[in-house]
Design a protein around this motif. Structure first.
Motif, short mmCIF file in Angstrom:
data_model
loop_
_atom_site.label_atom_id
_atom_site.label_comp_id
_atom_site.label_asym_id
_atom_site.label_seq_id
_atom_site.Cartn_x
_atom_site.Cartn_y
_atom_site.Cartn_z
N UNK A 1 0.79 -1.23 0.00
CA UNK A 1 0.00 0.00 0.00
C UNK A 1 0.82 1.28 0.00
N UNK A 2 1.77 1.47 0.96
CA UNK A 2 2.51 2.74 0.93
C UNK A 2 3.28 2.92 -0.36
N UNK B 1 0.89 4.11 -3.08
CA UNK B 1 0.48 5.50 -2.87
C UNK B 1 1.63 6.44 -3.17
N UNK C 1 2.05 9.60 -6.45
CA UNK C 1 2.56 10.97 -6.32
C UNK C 1 3.80 11.16 -7.17
N UNK D 1 7.64 11.77 0.17
CA UNK D 1 6.43 10.95 0.18
C UNK D 1 6.65 9.62 -0.52
N UNK E 1 11.04 6.59 0.71
CA UNK E 1 11.27 5.60 1.77
C UNK E 1 10.37 4.39 1.61
N UNK E 2 9.49 4.37 0.57
CA UNK E 2 8.54 3.26 0.50
C UNK E 2 9.08 1.97 -0.12
N UNK F 1 12.92 8.69 6.05
CA UNK F 1 12.27 9.97 5.74
C UNK F 1 13.20 11.13 6.10
N UNK G 1 -5.70 -0.33 -2.34
CA UNK G 1 -6.12 0.68 -1.37
C UNK G 1 -7.64 0.72 -1.24
N UNK H 1 -7.57 10.09 0.30
CA UNK H 1 -7.52 8.95 1.22
C UNK H 1 -6.18 8.22 1.16
N UNK H 2 -5.29 8.68 0.28
CA UNK H 2 -4.00 7.99 0.14
C UNK H 2 -2.94 8.75 0.91
N UNK H 3 -2.97 8.61 2.21
CA UNK H 3 -2.06 9.41 3.02
C UNK H 3 -1.08 8.56 3.82
N UNK H 4 -1.00 7.30 3.48
CA UNK H 4 -0.14 6.42 4.27
C UNK H 4 1.30 6.88 4.27
N UNK H 5 1.72 7.58 3.18
CA UNK H 5 3.13 7.95 3.12
C UNK H 5 3.39 9.33 3.71
N UNK H 6 2.32 10.07 4.02
CA UNK H 6 2.54 11.43 4.49
C UNK H 6 2.70 11.53 5.99
#
Lengths: 526, 137, 123
Positions: free
Chosen positions: A153-154, A157, A161, A233, A236-237, A300, C103, C110-115
Motif C-alpha cells: 500500500x505505501x 500510494x 505521487x 512521500x 522511503x517506501x 524519511x 487501497x 484517502x491515500x495518506x499512508x506515506x505522508x
C-alpha cells in the motif's frame, strides 16, 4: 574511442537484455548485474582517463554530423558522474543480492535497474536536448516500475505521487523544448549555445521564460524547494536497495542538467535566472535542514537531507549572478575566481553527495533489517551491537555534516568561501545555518540510534531478517568517502577543471563540431 | 466474451492482420510504415484474439514467452548498432549489403532493417504484455 | 491558424491542469493524457505551420523544397513523444488499477499512508 563514449549506455543495455532473457534464473541475473556494474565502473574510469588526457570528446550517433545528428559528448563533469554512477551501481548490485526478495528478482528487478542506469548514463552523456528528454523518460519509466514493484500500500500510494509529479515535469520539459526549437531551430546543445546568443532582443526575452520553464522541470526532478513534496512521500517506501539507488542518482541527474544547461545555454539573463537558482538553493537548504530535524523515521529524515544537499549543490550555479551581463571570459579576475570556486565546489559536492546518500540509504536499510523498525525513537544501542555498521554510518553521516577530514567539508568550505568572497552574505549565512541544522539532525540520530541503550532490548527482528542485514556493500562507498577527503587536492583540481569547462564552453562547442569552418561561412553571411 | 461471430471473424482476421503488419514493416523504409506501426497492428490482431477467445489461448497460440520475445527484439535493435561499431563506424551507422538473387533481382539488406524488425518485435510483445496484464485481472 | 492552434493548446493545458487537481485518480490519468497531447501540439505549432504541404518528397524529386515544405523534425519529435506517452499512459493505467485494488479507493485524499510520519506506513 567512439565505442568507449557510448559504452556507459551500451553496457547496462546489454545487461538488461541478458537479465530479461534469463529471467527464470536468479543466480544468472545476479551475476550479470554484478558484471555489468563492474564493467560500467570501468567504462567510467576509462572516460575519466580519456578526458583528463585529451579533453572534451564527442561522437556522432549514426554518423550524422552535428548539429543534425545526435551528439554524445563527454567532458570532465559527465565522465566523473558516469564513474560515480558505476561505483554506486556496484554497491547496489552487491546489496541487492541479500535484500531483494525472490518475487521481485523474478519479476525483472535486475533488468529494470540496468535500464535505469542506462537512462542515467545517457542523460549524462548526450549533447542533444531532445535526446536528453528521451533518456530522462527511460530513467523515469524504469524508476516507476522499480518503485511500484511488489505493490504494497505505501509503495503504491508513493508511486502515484511520484509518477504524477514526474510526468508533469516531463510535460513542462517537452513543451519548453518545443518552443526552444521553434525559436532557435536546433536541438544540439552546443549549437543552441552558439545560436541563442545571436537571437534578436524579443526572442532573447522568450529564452528567459524558457529558462524558467527548464528550471521548474528540472527543479521538480531534482527535488528543489518548493517542488520537492513528492520526494519524502515516496523515497522511503520501496525496499532499501531501490531507495538507495534513487536517492543516490535520480535527483542528481536533475542537478547535473541544471549545471549543464544553465552554464551552456541559458546564460543570457543571468541576473534573473540565476537569482532564482540561488533563491531555490537557499530555501531548499532551510527546508531540508528543518525537515530533517522534524522527522522520526530514518529514511524519511534522509529524504530531507537529500533536499538540503540539493540546496548546497545549487549554490555554485547560483553564484554565477556575480557575472552580471558579462560572459565568464570577459569578467574581472576577482569575479572569475569567485564563480569558478563556487562551481567547482558544487561539482565536488555533487560527486560527494552521490556516494554519501547511497551509503546512508544502504546502511539505513541494514539497520531496519537488524532491528525490525526504522523509527528513530525505537532504535538504539547499535554502536555496541553493530560496531562496523556504526563506523560506516559515522563516516557517511559526519561527511555529510562537514566534519574534517571527510569529503564533505571541502566543497562546503569552497561554497561558503565563494559566497563570502562574492559578497553574497545571505546565502553564506543560510548555508552555515543549514550546516548546523544538518549537524544537529545527524548528531541526534547518532545519539538515539547508536549511542543510547536499545529501548526494546534486542529488538523484534527475526534471525532470518538479521542474517541479511549485512552492511558490507557500503564498504566501497565508505572507503571512497574517506579517500575523497584525504585526497581532496587532486579531486578538487579535477572539479576546478570541470567547472572551467562549463564556464568557458568554447572547447565543448568546438569539439562537438558545430563551429565547423565550412558550415560557419555559409551560415554567417545572410 | 463468447461470441461465435467474433470468434469466426477473428480466425479470419488474425492471419490477415499479421500479414498486413509484416507488409507495413517491410515497406516502412521508403514509404509510410515501419516497425512501430507494424508492431502495433500485429498486437491489435493478437489483442482481438485475446478478446474473442481468452488471454490464455492467445499465449498458447504464440508458443514463445512474451518477455523472452521482448529481450530478443531489444537484442536485435542493439545488434544493428553494434555491427557498425565493430566495423569501426559510429554507433548505429546504417550499413547495407546487396545480394543478387537469381531471377528476382537485387535485394538490399542493412542494419536499419534489423533495427526495424527489432522495434516490431519489441512493440508487439510489450503491447501484448500490457493488454494481457490488464485482461487477466 | 496559428492563433486558433494556440488557443486550442491553451484550452488543452487548462483542461489537463484542472483534471490533475481533481481528487479522483482516473481523472488524474486523463489529465496526464491531455497534458501530453497539449505538449505535442505545442511542438507542432511552435515550429511553424505550413498550409497544404507534407514533408514527403514528391515523386521524381530528390530533396524537399527548403522554403515551402514544413520542417520534418518536429514530426519526428512528436512521434517519439507519442511513443513515450503511450508507454507511460499504459503504465499509469495499470498502476491506478492496482492502487484501486489494494487501497480500495480512487480518492487521492484517502491515500495518506506515506505522508503521516511513521505509524501509518507500518500498518
Amino acid at each position: 574511442m567512439s565505442a568507449l563514449i557510448v559504452s556507459p549506455v551500451l553496457v547496462p543495455f546489454v545487461a538488461a537484455i541478458l537479465c530479461l532473457l534469463t529471467r527464470r534464473s536468479r543466480r544468472i541475473q545476479r551475476v550479470t548485474n554484478l558484471v555489468g556494474a563492474v564493467a560500467l565502473a570501468l567504462c567510467g574510469g576509462g572516460l575519466v582517463a580519456l578526458v583528463t588526457t585529451s579533453g572534451v570528446q564527442s561522437v556522432q550517433i549514426g554518423g550524422w554530423d552535428a548539429p543534425v545528428g545526435v551528439s554524445f559528448v563527454v567532458d570532465r563533469l559527465s565522465a566523473g558522474m558516469v564513474l560515480i554512477t558505476g561505483i554506486v551501481a556496484l554497491a547496489i548490485a552487491l546489496y541487492s543480492v541479500p535484500m531483494i526478495d525472490k518475487r521481485r528478482e523474478l519479476f525483472g528487478y535486475y533488468a529494470m535497474v540496468n535500464t535505469l542506469l542506462m537512462g542515467v548514463c545517457g542523460a549524462f552523456l548526450t549533447g542533444d536536448i531532445f535526446n536528453l528528454y528521451v533518456w530522462f523518460e527511460v530513467m523515469l519509466m524504469s524508476s516507476f516500475v522499480l518503485l511500484a514493484l511488489g505493490g504494497e500500500r505505501p509503495q503504491l500510494e508513493g508511486s502515484i505521487k511520484y509518477v504524477t509529479l514526474n510526468l508533469l515535469s516531463s510535460a513542462i520539459f517537452l513543451s519548453a523544448i518545443g518552443i526552444l526549437y521553434g525559436l532557435v531551430g536546433t536541438l544540439n546543445m552546443a549549437d543552441l549555445a552558439v545560436r541563442v546568443v545571436q537571437l534578436d532582443d524579443s526572442a532573447k526575452g522568450m529564452v528567459s521564460t524558457l529558462a524558467v520553464m527548464f528550471l521548474v522541470a528540472f527543479g521538480i526532478k531534482a527535488g528543489v524547494f518548493p517542488l520537492f513534496f513528492w520526494l519524502p512521500a515516496s523515497y522511503h517506501t520501496p525496499p532499501a536497495p531501490i531507495s538507495a539507488l534513487f536517492a543516490a542518482l535520480l535527483t542528481k541527474v536533475g542537478l547535473y542538467v541544471i549545471l549543464r544547461v544553465f552554464t551552456l545555454i541559458f546564460v543570457l539573463d543571468v541576473p534573473t535566472t540565476h537569482t532564482l537558482i540561488l533563491a531555490a538553493a537557499g530555501s531548499s537548504l532551510i527546508v531540508g535542514g528543518l525537515g530533517a530535524i522534524a522527522q522520526n523515521v530514518l529514511r524519511r529524515q534522509l529524504s530531507f537531507l537529500i533536499i538540503s544537499s540539493i540546496g548546497f549543490a545549487l549554490i555554485g550555479p547560483g553564484l554565477m549572478i556575480g557575472l552580471g551581463d558579462r560572459a565568464y571570459v570577459d569578467a574581472s579576475a576577482e569575479v572569475q575566481a569567485v564563480v569558478l570556486l563556487g562551481l567547482a565546489g558544487s561539482i565536488f559536492y555533487l560527486f560527494h553527495t552521490v556516494l554519501v546518500k547511497a551509503s546512508l540509504f544502504i546502511l539505513a536499510g541494514s539497520i531496519e533489517r537488524w532491528k525490525g523498525t526504522d523509527e528513530i525513537g525505537r532504535l538504539g544501542g547499535l554502536a555496541l551491537e553493530r560496531p562496523w555498521l556504526s563506523v560506516m554510518w559515522a563516516i557517511a553521516a559526519f561527511s555529510l555534516a562537514g566534519v574534517p577530514p571527510l569529503s564533505g567539508v571541502f566543497p562546503k568550505l569552497a561554497l561558503i568561501g565563494a559566497s563570502f568572497r562574492g559578497e553574497h552574505y545571505g546565502i553564506a549565512i543560510v548555508a552555515l545555518v543549514c550546516s548546523v541544522l544538518v549537524l544537529y539532525a545527524i548528531a541526534r540520530v547518532w545519539l538515539e540510534v547508536f549511542w543510547k541503550p536499545s529501548p526494546d532490548g534486542e529488538g523484534g527482528a527475526s534471525e532470518r531478517s538479521r542474517a541479511t542485514a549485512s552492511p558490507a556493500p557500503a564498504i566501497v562507498l565508505s572507503i571512497l568517502i574517506v579517500a575523497m577527503g584525504l585526497g581532496a587536492g587532486p579531486v578538487f583540481s579535477y572539479c576546478r577543471e570541470a567547472a572551467l569547462g562549463l564556464l568557458d564552453p568554447s572547447d565543448y562547442i568546438e569539439r562537438v563540431g558545430v563551429l565547423d569552418p565550412g558550415l560557419d561561412e555559409t551560415e554567417a553571411q545572410p | 466474451m463468447n461470441s461465435p461471430i467474433l470468434q469466426t471473424t477473428t480466425r479470419l482476421m488474425l492471419p490477415l492482420l499479421l500479414m498486413f503488419s509484416v507488409i507495413v514493416l517491410l515497406r516502412g523504409h521508403n514509404e509510410p510504415g515501419g516497425g512501430f506501426i507494424g508492431g502495433l497492428i500485429a498486437a491489435s490482431g493478437l489483442a482481438l484474439h485475446a478478446m474473442a477467445f481468452n488471454p490464455r489461448e492467445t499465449l498458447a497460440l504464440l508458443h514463445v514467452n512474451l518477455e523472452t520475445l521482448l529481450g530478443v527484439g531489444l537484442a536485435m535493435a542493439l545488434l544493428s548498432g553494434l555491427i557498425p561499431l565493430a566495423m569501426g563506424e559510429p554507433f548505429l551507422q546504417a550499413m547495407w549489403h546487396e545480394f543478387d538473387i537469381p531471377l528476382l533481382g537485387k535485394l538490399k539488406v542493412g542494419t536499419p532493417l534489423l533495427f526495424d524488425v527489432g522495434v516490431y518485435i519489441v512493440v508487439a510483445s510489450i503491447t501484448m504484455i500490457m493488454v494481457l496484464t490488464l485482461a487477466e485481472e | 491558424m496559428t492563433l486558433l492552434m494556440a488557443m486550442t493548446i491553451g484550452v488543452l493545458y487548462a483542461c489537463s491542469l484542472y483534471l490533475l487537481q481533481r481528487r479522483n485518480v482516473v481523472k488524474l490519468v486523463f489529465g496526464l493524457l491531455i497534458l501530453s497531447h497539449a505538449a505535442n501540439l505545442l511542438i507542432f505549432t511552435a515550429s511553424g505551420l505550413v498550409r497544404g504541404r507534407t514533408t514527403i518528397i514528391e515523386a521524381g524529386e530528390t530533396v524537399l523544397p527548403v522554403d515551402t515544405a514544413p520542417d520534418p523534425l518536429p514530426q519526428a519529435l512528436i512521434l517519439t513523444a507519442i511513443v513515450i506517452s503511450f508507454g507511460v499512459t499504459a503504465f499509469t493505467i495499470v498502476l491506478v488499477h492496482r492502487v484501486n485494488a489494494v487501497v480500495g479507493t480512487d480518492d487521492l485524499d484517502d491515500m495518506r499512508a506515506t505522508d503521516s510520519a511513521g505509524k501509518a506506513a507500518d500498518a
